[in-house]
Design an enzyme around this catalytic site. Sequence first.
Site, PDB file in Angstrom:
ATOM      1  N   GLU A 148       0.835  -1.203   0.000  1.00 47.54           N
ATOM      2  CA  GLU A 148       0.000   0.000   0.000  1.00 47.54           C
ATOM      3  C   GLU A 148       0.869   1.253   0.000  1.00 47.54           C
ATOM      4  OE1 GLU A 148      -1.621   1.647   3.693  1.00 47.54           O
ATOM      5  OE2 GLU A 148      -1.369  -0.373   4.539  1.00 47.54           O
TER       6      GLU A 148
ATOM      7  N   LYS B 276      -5.726  -2.812  13.798  1.00 46.28           N
ATOM      8  CA  LYS B 276      -5.162  -1.803  14.694  1.00 46.28           C
ATOM      9  C   LYS B 276      -5.777  -1.961  16.080  1.00 46.28           C
ATOM     10  CE  LYS B 276      -4.234   1.361  10.889  1.00 46.28           C
ATOM     11  NZ  LYS B 276      -4.669   0.441   9.823  1.00 46.28           N
TER      12      LYS B 276
END
EC number: 4.2.1.70
Length: 303
Positions: A24, A158
């Site tokens: 990414e 996360k």
Amino acid sequence: MATIRVKTDVADALHAGSPVVALESTIISHGLPHPDNYEAAKRFEALVRGYGATPATIAVIDGVARIGLEDKELELIASSEDVEKLSVRDLPIVMARSGHGATTVAATAFLAAKAGISVFATGGLGGVHQGASTSFDESADLGTLAHTPVAVVSAGVKSVLDIQATLERLETLSVPVLGYGTDVFPRFWLPRSDFPVDHRVDSAEEVAAVLASLRELGLDSGVLVANPIPEDKAWSVDDHDRLVDLAFAAANQEGIRGKDVTPFLLDYIQRESGGDSLRVNLDVVAHNIQVAAGIARAVSERA
């Protein structure tokens, strides 16, 4: 004008059936300061090559989705102030306006699949946010993974997110979750959460076999490969939990709501940790690249 352009070495590798790993670009544009972000991007690509695969960092430049970036394109993503953060829904808008954009996990996975890349290494997946029962705040990463046939290697989600709700959502979306060398879902900066994984794998070959079975069944979902950070690279649990609690308290005090919460939390933690969270972030991505390259090689060998 082409809407998707594949870099020559990536196209050659795909044509030859050689291993390719997608990367990414949001971590370059929005995750690190310049010039550290450019150096990190170059390091990640070098790691992919060192593990025997071709890197394909994905971004949108001048309205064209680039599958693999030249050095000058990496530098643009790292240094330009007009690089937007792109999820899948943003792609057609920025591309129609001939703009620049860094791709999130969702957009990277989507474009990787369009180019025929089946393995993607990132840091942490997005997920269901804390308080989503009232805010309905859920990352597009989950819905995209449900219909994008890519193996996403990440250190879980996360740790400021609602891990239990995220796992429930992935189950609802029929996205297979594989614990890579672990029976417990990782917690991004930490190797363990309180939640088990239903399926454990212990080799790249096992992941490649799962991907092959998905194709044979005609399923179009991706696979989440939950890869815990090694113990010696992990953050201190006490420091992690203390700063996460402080970050949530600060967000509440400042009235941060909705989609602004997670960026605020991560930025707060990075600043208050004195760089510890950033160090672990980089180690997380590097370790995921190692595993992803192994999976890409195993997929190539089965072809």
